[in-house]
Design an enzyme around this catalytic site. Structure first.
Site, short mmCIF file in Angstrom:
data_model
loop_
_atom_site.label_atom_id
_atom_site.label_comp_id
_atom_site.label_asym_id
_atom_site.label_seq_id
_atom_site.Cartn_x
_atom_site.Cartn_y
_atom_site.Cartn_z
N TYR A 154 38.07 43.84 33.62
CA TYR A 154 39.19 44.67 34.07
C TYR A 154 38.80 46.15 34.15
CZ TYR A 154 42.24 40.64 33.60
OH TYR A 154 42.81 39.40 33.75
N HIS B 8 43.08 44.34 28.23
CA HIS B 8 42.47 44.53 29.55
C HIS B 8 41.81 45.90 29.67
CE1 HIS B 8 44.81 41.07 31.71
NE2 HIS B 8 44.13 40.68 30.65
N ARG C 71 53.76 38.63 41.96
CA ARG C 71 52.38 39.04 41.72
C ARG C 71 51.72 39.51 43.01
NH1 ARG C 71 47.39 35.48 39.10
NH2 ARG C 71 45.75 36.97 39.64
#
Length: 421
Positions: free
Chosen positions: A243, A196, A91
């Site tokens: 988002y 998102h 990530r």
């Protein structure tokens, strides 16, 4: 009922466990909650803590844990998939390498989101195949694994009985209910878009839309929450998910991110602390620090949806990732959208909605097209397909960036890309 949680060694699993233990009035009769994860030491810590949570609530079901996926999913009624291939280090990489090209570094959208999809989709499909072989006939797969829309589309395309779930909508539901002074269950959202990439276009209580008054009274607070200028909300007449800040304020996010610790780095620090806390045998309730891990109301969303899929909440509305099937007429039927739906044993059925405004429809169509290319790249591999998906993404969209990012993405993720080794 047996519920299998694949990726159960996550430090966030106790939030889900707390929900199953606390929300027994949902009607879910959980006889066994089995946590499955290849990380044996981590799983042992999380599993033991999860068992203490069940015991603290006096829940009669048992919590078990195993590193054996096949054994864990055998005879399961529901399989929850919450994987992070490559862990927090992957990530952090996703959040970092795009910045070198002046593009947003984020784990679920842009180049970072594509990197996550490429290494995640094949793993999830392998897991799902084993669920199908060993779980009870008709068992549901509930996907929390990001990017949820892409992963859910991949599962459905492979013939799995799957639905995707995200916590964005339930967070808004709770916030709006607090503003209105009503129980959250009384609030029905006109929540629509892609995972998102969603907007709240209506906030209904007893059939009355309160969104205009909420925007008038709390517009500045809501804009701050989703990290956009209040003029954005005033212009749209709705509330975008946070988002969408990466789209409406892309360059600002890049400027603010360069040279700063990533969110993944902060989460890694939180996880290390949480694991130490979970080791304490006197800890029987989820700690407050878990709230900083992310995923607010994750457990409520999960329990509510699983109850509905088992026929226990016929009137409840849940925000889910499902086939489009004509809901948004400008998208193919097989596309996956995120929308408010009523769910039952036959699966979620989207609520009827008004057409999307042109700017919303255009962005949804653009990102949906990218998602198709991302799935193709995840399933078949190849630099050309990676480049094509990057070129199609509205946060990239230029040859110079897509060309450079394709090489950076492959180099950074080679360990997890079978076709690139």
């Amino acid at each position: 009922m047996k519920i299998a949680v694949i990726g159960g060694g996550s430090t966030y699993t106790p939030e889900l466990v707390d929900g199953f233990a606390r929300l027994r009035d949902s009607g879910l009769d959980v006889d066994e909650l089995v946590l499955i994860d290849p990380a044996a030491e981590r799983l042992e810590i999380v599993g033991a803590f999860a068992a203490r949570i069940f015991n603290q609530y006096g829940h009669p079901g048992k919590v078990t844990w195993t590193t054996d996926l096949d054994a864990g999913v055998t005879d399961a009624d529901v399989a929850v998939i919450q994987l992070r291939v490559g862990g927090q280090q992957a990530r952090i990489t996703d959040e970092t390498f795009p910045l070198e090209c002046g593009c947003i570094g984020q784990e679920t959208t842009g180049a970072g989101g594509l990197a996550k999809a490429l290494r995640t989709v094949p793993v999830v499909l392998d897991v799902a195949a084993r669920v199908r072989d060993r779980a009870k006939p008709g068992a549901w797969i509930v996907d929390f694994t990001n990017p949820v829309g892409i992963v859910t589309r991949s599962l459905l395309d492979a013939g799995h009985k799957a639905v995707g779930l995200c916590n964005v909508a339930i967070g808004f539901q709770r916030r709006f209910a607090g503003y209105l002074g009503v129980d959250p269950s009384a609030v029905v959202l006109d929540h629509v878009g892609l995972n998102h990439l969603t907007w709240e276009r209506g906030v209904y209580v007893d059939g009355v839309d309160h969104l205009p008054s909420l925007l008038a009274s709390f517009g500045s607070e809501l804009a701050a929450e989703v990290d956009v200028d209040p003029l954005v909300l005033k212009t749209l007449g709705n509330v975008p998910s946070y988002y969408l800040s990466y789209f409406y304020a892309h360059d600002r996010h890049v400027r603010e991110a360069v040279g700063q610790p990533t969110r993944g780095q902060r989460v890694a620090e939180i996880e290390a602390t949480l694991l130490e806390m979970y080791r304490d045998v006197s800890l029987v309730e989820k700690p407050a620090l878990l709230g900083e891990r992310g995923g607010a109301y994750y457990s409520e969303a999960a329990v509510g949806l699983i109850a509905a899929l088992n026929g226990l909440d016929p009137d409840g509305v849940h925000s889910v990732n499902v086939r489009n099937n004509g809901t948004l007429p400008f998208l193919p039927d097989e596309a996956v959208i995120e929308i408010s739906a009523r769910a039952g044993v036959d699966g979620p059925v989207p609520l009827q909605i008004n057409p999307l405004a042109p700017d919303l429809a255009g962005l949804v169509a653009h990102v949906s097209g990218y998602e198709e290319l991302a799935i193709d790249a995840a399933l078949r591999g190849g630099r050309d397909r990676v480049y094509h998906a990057l070129l199609a993404h509205p946060l990239i969209g230029q040859h110079e960036y897509a060309d450079a990012l394709a090489d950076k993405l492959i180099a950074a993720g080679r360990e997890h890309l079978a076709w690139a080794k």
